[in-house]
Each structure stands twice: as C-alpha cells, then as structure tokens.
Design an enzyme around this catalytic site. Structure first.
Site, PDB file in Angstrom:
ATOM      1  N   LYS A 173      67.445  56.479  63.354  1.00 35.23           N
ATOM      2  CA  LYS A 173      68.655  55.637  63.252  1.00 35.23           C
ATOM      3  C   LYS A 173      68.295  54.283  63.882  1.00 35.23           C
ATOM      4  O   LYS A 173      68.218  54.161  65.101  1.00 35.23           O
ATOM      5  CB  LYS A 173      69.815  56.344  63.976  1.00 35.23           C
ATOM      6  CG  LYS A 173      70.908  55.449  64.542  1.00 35.23           C
ATOM      7  CD  LYS A 173      71.674  54.626  63.526  1.00 35.23           C
ATOM      8  CE  LYS A 173      72.615  53.657  64.269  1.00 35.23           C
ATOM      9  NZ  LYS A 173      72.180  52.247  64.125  1.00 35.23           N
ATOM     10  N   GLY A 226      68.037  51.778  74.370  1.00 36.76           N
ATOM     11  CA  GLY A 226      69.133  50.838  74.154  1.00 36.76           C
ATOM     12  C   GLY A 226      69.877  50.586  75.453  1.00 36.76           C
ATOM     13  O   GLY A 226      69.304  50.686  76.542  1.00 36.76           O
ATOM     14  N   SER A 227      71.147  50.313  75.321  1.00 34.70           N
ATOM     15  CA  SER A 227      71.928  49.909  76.497  1.00 34.70           C
ATOM     16  C   SER A 227      72.319  51.116  77.352  1.00 34.70           C
ATOM     17  O   SER A 227      72.371  52.256  76.862  1.00 34.70           O
ATOM     18  CB  SER A 227      73.190  49.184  76.026  1.00 34.70           C
ATOM     19  OG  SER A 227      73.968  50.070  75.241  1.00 34.70           O
ATOM     20  N   VAL A 230      75.641  53.131  76.047  1.00 37.59           N
ATOM     21  CA  VAL A 230      75.433  54.071  74.939  1.00 37.59           C
ATOM     22  C   VAL A 230      74.566  55.248  75.414  1.00 37.59           C
ATOM     23  O   VAL A 230      74.841  56.412  75.092  1.00 37.59           O
ATOM     24  CB  VAL A 230      74.784  53.366  73.724  1.00 37.59           C
ATOM     25  CG1 VAL A 230      74.421  54.373  72.640  1.00 37.59           C
ATOM     26  CG2 VAL A 230      75.719  52.307  73.163  1.00 37.59           C
ATOM     27  N   GLY A 231      73.567  54.958  76.211  1.00 38.54           N
ATOM     28  CA  GLY A 231      72.698  56.025  76.719  1.00 38.54           C
ATOM     29  C   GLY A 231      73.478  57.050  77.529  1.00 38.54           C
ATOM     30  O   GLY A 231      73.284  58.264  77.373  1.00 38.54           O
ATOM     31  N   GLU A 248      65.745  55.413  77.463  1.00 37.94           N
ATOM     32  CA  GLU A 248      65.166  54.186  78.039  1.00 37.94           C
ATOM     33  C   GLU A 248      66.197  53.086  77.893  1.00 37.94           C
ATOM     34  O   GLU A 248      66.608  52.773  76.776  1.00 37.94           O
ATOM     35  CB  GLU A 248      63.864  53.808  77.326  1.00 37.94           C
ATOM     36  CG  GLU A 248      62.680  54.687  77.680  1.00 37.94           C
ATOM     37  CD  GLU A 248      62.365  54.707  79.168  1.00 37.94           C
ATOM     38  OE1 GLU A 248      62.717  53.742  79.874  1.00 37.94           O
ATOM     39  OE2 GLU A 248      61.801  55.706  79.623  1.00 37.94           O
ATOM     40  N   CYS A 282      63.010  44.340  77.269  1.00 40.79           N
ATOM     41  CA  CYS A 282      63.567  45.163  78.362  1.00 40.79           C
ATOM     42  C   CYS A 282      62.770  44.966  79.641  1.00 40.79           C
ATOM     43  O   CYS A 282      63.289  45.178  80.731  1.00 40.79           O
ATOM     44  CB  CYS A 282      63.574  46.630  77.956  1.00 40.79           C
ATOM     45  SG  CYS A 282      62.008  47.177  77.308  1.00 40.79           S
ATOM     46  N   GLU A 383      72.228  42.949  83.848  1.00 37.40           N
ATOM     47  CA  GLU A 383      71.310  42.610  82.758  1.00 37.40           C
ATOM     48  C   GLU A 383      71.973  41.611  81.817  1.00 37.40           C
ATOM     49  O   GLU A 383      73.132  41.788  81.442  1.00 37.40           O
ATOM     50  CB  GLU A 383      70.931  43.864  81.971  1.00 37.40           C
ATOM     51  CG  GLU A 383      69.917  43.558  80.885  1.00 37.40           C
ATOM     52  CD  GLU A 383      69.523  44.775  80.064  1.00 37.40           C
ATOM     53  OE1 GLU A 383      70.409  45.467  79.551  1.00 37.40           O
ATOM     54  OE2 GLU A 383      68.309  45.011  79.923  1.00 37.40           O
TER      55      GLU A 383
HETATM   56  P1  NAP Z   1      72.572  49.419  72.004  1.00 40.17           P
HETATM   57  O1  NAP Z   1      73.736  48.622  71.616  1.00 40.17           O
HETATM   58  O2  NAP Z   1      72.741  50.497  73.015  1.00 40.17           O
HETATM   59  O3  NAP Z   1      72.001  50.030  70.651  1.00 40.17           O
HETATM   60  C1  NAP Z   1      70.845  50.829  70.628  1.00 40.17           C
HETATM   61  C2  NAP Z   1      70.934  51.763  69.456  1.00 40.17           C
HETATM   62  O4  NAP Z   1      71.986  52.693  69.693  1.00 40.17           O
HETATM   63  C3  NAP Z   1      71.258  51.077  68.133  1.00 40.17           C
HETATM   64  O5  NAP Z   1      70.588  51.740  67.098  1.00 40.17           O
HETATM   65  C4  NAP Z   1      72.767  51.291  68.020  1.00 40.17           C
HETATM   66  O6  NAP Z   1      73.256  51.237  66.717  1.00 40.17           O
HETATM   67  C5  NAP Z   1      72.864  52.691  68.569  1.00 40.17           C
HETATM   68  N1  NAP Z   1      74.194  53.077  68.994  1.00 40.17           N
HETATM   69  C6  NAP Z   1      75.268  52.311  69.281  1.00 40.17           C
HETATM   70  N2  NAP Z   1      76.302  53.092  69.640  1.00 40.17           N
HETATM   71  C7  NAP Z   1      75.876  54.372  69.583  1.00 40.17           C
HETATM   72  C8  NAP Z   1      76.456  55.636  69.847  1.00 40.17           C
HETATM   73  N3  NAP Z   1      77.728  55.763  70.238  1.00 40.17           N
HETATM   74  N4  NAP Z   1      75.693  56.745  69.690  1.00 40.17           N
HETATM   75  C9  NAP Z   1      74.410  56.646  69.306  1.00 40.17           C
HETATM   76  N5  NAP Z   1      73.803  55.479  69.027  1.00 40.17           N
HETATM   77  C10 NAP Z   1      74.526  54.363  69.173  1.00 40.17           C
HETATM   78  O7  NAP Z   1      71.368  48.512  72.538  1.00 40.17           O
HETATM   79  P2  NAP Z   1      70.775  47.207  71.840  1.00 40.17           P
HETATM   80  O8  NAP Z   1      71.758  46.112  72.027  1.00 40.17           O
HETATM   81  O9  NAP Z   1      70.285  47.531  70.470  1.00 40.17           O
HETATM   82  O10 NAP Z   1      69.478  46.926  72.710  1.00 40.17           O
HETATM   83  C11 NAP Z   1      69.489  46.186  73.882  1.00 40.17           C
HETATM   84  C12 NAP Z   1      69.416  47.118  75.069  1.00 40.17           C
HETATM   85  O11 NAP Z   1      68.291  47.958  74.926  1.00 40.17           O
HETATM   86  C13 NAP Z   1      69.211  46.392  76.384  1.00 40.17           C
HETATM   87  O12 NAP Z   1      70.042  46.963  77.367  1.00 40.17           O
HETATM   88  C14 NAP Z   1      67.748  46.652  76.716  1.00 40.17           C
HETATM   89  O13 NAP Z   1      67.431  46.646  78.078  1.00 40.17           O
HETATM   90  C15 NAP Z   1      67.566  48.007  76.141  1.00 40.17           C
HETATM   91  N6  NAP Z   1      66.158  48.275  75.887  1.00 40.17           N
HETATM   92  C16 NAP Z   1      65.511  49.114  76.731  1.00 40.17           C
HETATM   93  C17 NAP Z   1      64.160  49.382  76.532  1.00 40.17           C
HETATM   94  C18 NAP Z   1      63.442  50.325  77.444  1.00 40.17           C
HETATM   95  O14 NAP Z   1      62.367  50.774  77.082  1.00 40.17           O
HETATM   96  N7  NAP Z   1      63.986  50.646  78.602  1.00 40.17           N
HETATM   97  C19 NAP Z   1      63.492  48.803  75.462  1.00 40.17           C
HETATM   98  C20 NAP Z   1      64.192  47.944  74.618  1.00 40.17           C
HETATM   99  C21 NAP Z   1      65.533  47.686  74.834  1.00 40.17           C
HETATM  100  P3  NAP Z   1      73.963  49.886  66.164  1.00 40.17           P
HETATM  101  O15 NAP Z   1      72.907  48.861  66.174  1.00 40.17           O
HETATM  102  O16 NAP Z   1      74.431  50.282  64.815  1.00 40.17           O
HETATM  103  O17 NAP Z   1      75.089  49.583  67.117  1.00 40.17           O
END
Ligand code: NAP
Length: 481
Positions: A173, A226-227, A230-231, A248, A282, A383
């Site tokens: 996804k 991701g964020s 959501v995690g 992560e 990240c 962040e």
């Molecule tokens: P996000 O909004 O949490 O989205 C991540 C993924 O989760 C997307 O595919 C999103 O789909 C999906 N998602 C959203 N709501 C969901 C739900 N209820 N259930 C399951 N999946 C869901 O994060 P982002 O804005 O894409 O990425 C930025 C964040 O990622 C930052 O906080 C960054 O620090 C973190 N990040 C962490 C790492 C690491 O390795 N620690 C690496 C890269 C990024 P949609 O796009 O359709 O909403």
C-alpha cells in the site's frame, strides 16, 4: 496529452476502478499519473490472493526466489534514467537524489536476492549424546507493507525484497502522493515472472485500505513506515489480532557540533542533512546543537552557506532543494515558520514561501534557520519534516548530549568532532538507533540494520541481516541419531 493510468495489481491481474491524481509538486499543473483508488474489497481480495499463493511460494527454493529478485533488479536497472526522472516529478527531490535512490533500490534487490542462497539458521552442539540440533527459517505468511512518500522507491524496496526472499507473499500500500515509483517495482515483478498472488499492489486512501488490511483474515504481519499517529493506530489495531508489526516513524534528529570539529565539513554536513531532499528525510537534522565556544562563528558560516542554496524544480541542473511534497506539507512548513517567529524571533535566513515566475507553479519554501532555540520550544521538540533548522547553544559536550537526548524521538543523531573520546561517549550515550560521526545525520546504506528507538520505532529493525528477523520464523529441531 492525457496522463497515463496505473492500475492496481491483484492476483497477477491489473485491476481498474475510480482514479486519483499524482501531481508534480514542482509544477502542479502536471499530472504525473492517474492511479486507481483501491477499495476495502480490493485490499481483502489482495490479501486473499496472497494467502492462496503462500504454500507454493514458501516451497520454492531460496535460490529460485533469489533469481526472481535479481531479475527485478535487472529490469529496474534497464529503466534507471526513467525511474529517476519519474521520482523527481512525483516527489520533487532533485534528479541526482532521485537517481541515487533508484540505485539503492536496485542494490537492495540484489542484496536480498543473495540472501536466498544463505537463509542462515543455526547449528550448535548439543549437551546430549548423538543429538543434532539446529534451527531453520520459515516464512511468516502474508505481509502488508505500508510506505510513506518521502523515499518512494527505496522504502518499498527495503520492505518488499526481504519479505519476498523469506517466502512471504506481499500486499503493498503506497503513499497516495507518490505511488508511481513503487508501482514500477511491482511492474518489474510482473515482468520478472513472479507467480500470481505473490506480489500485490493496492493504492488509495490510507484510512480505508489500512483498516481493510489490518482486519484481513489471512494477514500475518504489517511493516509500516510513516507518521507516529498512523503507526500508533495501526499498532493498536494489529495487537488485537496479535499480528507481527514493525513501525518506523518520526524523528527530531540532532547534530552536535563541538569546538574541535573540522569546521568546514561540520557546516557542509549540517546543510546537507538539514536541507537536502527539502528536509523531508526521516533522518534529516532538524536541531543543530553547537558548543558555546564556536557558536557565533559557526552559525554565521551556516547561514552564509545556506543562503547560497538554489531552490527550484529538481529536474533542472544546479538545483539543491526541490519543493515540499504537497500542499499539506507546505502548510506545515509555513505554520512552523510562524511558530518559530513567535518562539525564537526572526529567522537568521529564509522564512518565506518562494513566489513569482516558476515558483508559483509549485510548493517552494526558503531553507530557514532559527537561532537561539531552547529545549522547551515546539521548534525543538516537534517533527516538521521540512527545510527548517533549529540552532541551539550548548555549554559543552555533556550539555549538548543532554539536549540531544531530551526529546521523545530517537531515530538518528550525529556528532561533529575530532576528539575520539567524545566520539565514543556519543556512540554509547546518544539515544538514537542510527548514529553518524563527522557525516550528515542522513544517508544510510542497506547492509546494516536501520531503525530508531524511543517513540520513533517499534519492533525489529529493517534492512541488512536484521530484516530477515522480522520476515521469518525460526523453527528449532532436536534430532537423535
Ligand atoms: P503517513 O501519513 O503516516 O502515511 C504513511 C502511509 O500510511 C501512507 O501510505 C498512508 O496512506 C498510510 N496511511 C494513512 N492512514 C493510514 C491508516 N489509518 N492505516 C494504515 N495506513 C495509513 O506518513 P507520510 O506523511 O507518508 O510520511 C511522513 C512521515 O513518515 C514522517 O513522520 C517521517 O518521519 C516518517 N518516516 C519515517 C521513516 C523511518 O524510517 N523512521 C522513514 C520515512 C518517513 P495515504 O498516503 O493514502 O494517506
């Protein structure tokens, strides 16, 4: 010319439906592609197809699975330039950064392809006579992979390749703002001849698909990047069903600059880590903690260097920083700049959205530095995920280390120093999963474990040999002969 259509991939078939747009953040008039907005039923069908594919995929020998991964790497390699350009257009990072990420994804598929011929278990001597004891690895079952937008090909690759080599069918996804790069990996899997149902791809709303994924009967594990919000939700839902889960998430990464550092490289490393990829890594540095003795001189040099960065469309040569990925991230950046002004005063450089000419087509913000930031400010704790850097003053190394650790996150941390004792103190005491010394805090390779600590991460690490732990089970055997 109408934008190309990219369908979902379920049970070896391309599947259509209603669509959503993937737009270029440097030129919002350009639709990079139309993607099918998968439904909850699509997600369930994908997990069911993966479940049916599991026994045969698990039974295929590791080297045979590895050969398929090598083919994927070869196909991606053939399309190297195209993939770099597409990523630049869908995510906004500069072309050299995008190509570097494509190279990394290719290397990841080759690295884990090789694991098919290793698949290390353990053989150890028994305390008992004529007992042979060993452990071997088995797949865990269907795995859901949920990926963010900021590394649109490397993160899907570093989840897909180890999941597949361990014998697990997958459902990917992707993030809705940059689904094309991971779609290209799935296309390569199709072309390489993966058995139907082993690789599935469902794009669309995270809320709808995440909920369907976590509740799908045959799902066994989720790997999420991701964020934090959501995690945490996914973790709560997955725990109800005792799914294996790996998270992560966010960071607020510090770089400590000590008075004895190689001055010029300490400036370059922080500029690189804070602003390249528009601060949307990240592992990006968002707090630089500078020892009092060099604070004024260092900050002046940092500001001078930052002012020379060129912001623009990453497809153009000479551009250092592309746009924010979308309107939401642009708004977050501008909101935090306003918060920074209220907390710390006028920024030392930057602080504005860029407008006029081609800037009006995209989501461009000046790289921004706030000086005199203190520990309790939101700028120091939350962040942002944009090109906004907080500069903090520390009395000495121990004060800097205390400030560095005084956050809920623990993804990456860096120190700039030529003092070997400080290096080791930092290595042992910094609260982060990924440390760099005299390098930018961002910029990792795939051969070692990757992941954070504290609120940044949960579960086993990704990448390197560590990835095999999440995606496989140990089976232990005691055999009397
Ligand atoms: P996000 O909004 O949490 O989205 C991540 C993924 O989760 C997307 O595919 C999103 O789909 C999906 N998602 C959203 N709501 C969901 C739900 N209820 N259930 C399951 N999946 C869901 O994060 P982002 O804005 O894409 O990425 C930025 C964040 O990622 C930052 O906080 C960054 O620090 C973190 N990040 C962490 C790492 C690491 O390795 N620690 C690496 C890269 C990024 P949609 O796009 O359709 O909403």
């Amino acid at each position: 010319m109408s934008a190309p259509l990219f369908q979902n991939y379920i049970n070896g078939e391309w599947v259509g439906g209603r669509t959503f747009e993937n737009r270029n953040p440097a030129n919002t008039g350009e639709v990079v592609g139309l993607f099918v907005k998968g439904t909850a039923a699509d997600m369930t069908a994908a997990v069911d197809a993966a479940h049916v594919a599991l026994p045969a995929w698990a039974d295929l020998s590791g080297p045979a699975r590895g050969n398929l991964l090598y083919k994927v790497a070869d196909i991606l390699d053939r399309k190297f330039d195209q993939l770099g350009e597409e990523m630049c257009r869908e995510e906004g990072k500069t072309l050299p950064e995008a190509k570097g990420e494509v190279r990394r994804a290719i290397n990841i598929f080759r690295y884990f392809g090789g694991e098919g011929s290793r698949m290390p278990g353990a053989i150890v001597p028994s305390e008992r006579d004529r007992v042979h004891m060993f452990s071997l690895r088995k797949p865990i079952g269907v795995v859901g992979l949920v990926t963010p937008w900021n590394f649109p090909i490397a993160i899907p690759a570093w989840k897909m390749a180890p999941a597949l080599i361990c014998g697990n069918p997958i459902v990917v996804k992707p993030a809705s703002v940059s689904p094309l790069s991971s779609w290209r990996i799935v296309e390569a899997c199709h072309e390489a001849g993966f058995p139907k149902g082993v690789v599935n791809f469902v794009a669309g709303s995270g809320g709808t698909l995440g909920s369907a994924m976590v509740n799908a009967t045959h799902l066994k594990a989720i790997s999420f990047t991701g964020s934090c919000g959501v995690g945490e939700w996914l973790h709560a839902e997955a725990s109800k069903r005792r799914l294996r889960i790996q998270l992560e998430m966010g960071g607020k990464n510090p770089t400590i600059v000590l008075a004895d550092a190689d001055f010029n490289s300490a400036v370059e490393n922080v500029v690189n880590a804070a602003f390249f990829s528009t601060g949307q890594k990240c592992t990006a540095t968002s707090r630089v903690i500078v020892e009092d003795a060099i604070y004024d001189r260092y900050v002046a040099a940092l500001v001078e260097r930052t002012k020379k960065l060129k912001v623009g469309d990453g497809m153009k040569p000479g551009i250092d920083i592309g746009p924010a990925v979308d309107e939401d991230q642009l708004k977050t950046n501008l909101d935090y700049i306003a918060i920074g002004r209220a907390e710390a005063g006028e920024p030392l450089c930057g602080g504005n959205r860029l407008t006029g000419g081609d800037y009006d087509k995209g989501y461009f913000v000046e790289p921004t530095i706030f000086g005199g930031v203190t520990e309790t400010m939101r700028l120091a704790q939350e962040e942002i995920f944009g090109p906004i850097l907080a500069v903090m003053r520390a009395r000495d190394f121990y004060d800097a280390l205390r400030i560095a650790n005084n956050i809920p996150f623990g993804l990456s941390a860096s120190v700039q120093t030529t003092n070997i004792s400080r290096v080791f103190e930092f290595v042992y005491r910094a609260e982060a999963g990924l440390l760099t010394v005299n390098l930018p805090s961002a910029g990792v390779e795939y051969q070692l474990p990757f992941g954070g600590t504290k609120d940044s991460s949960f579960g086993p690490k990704e990448q390197g040999q560590a990835a095999m732990e999440f995606y496989s089970d140990h089976k232990t055997v005691y055999l009397k002969y």
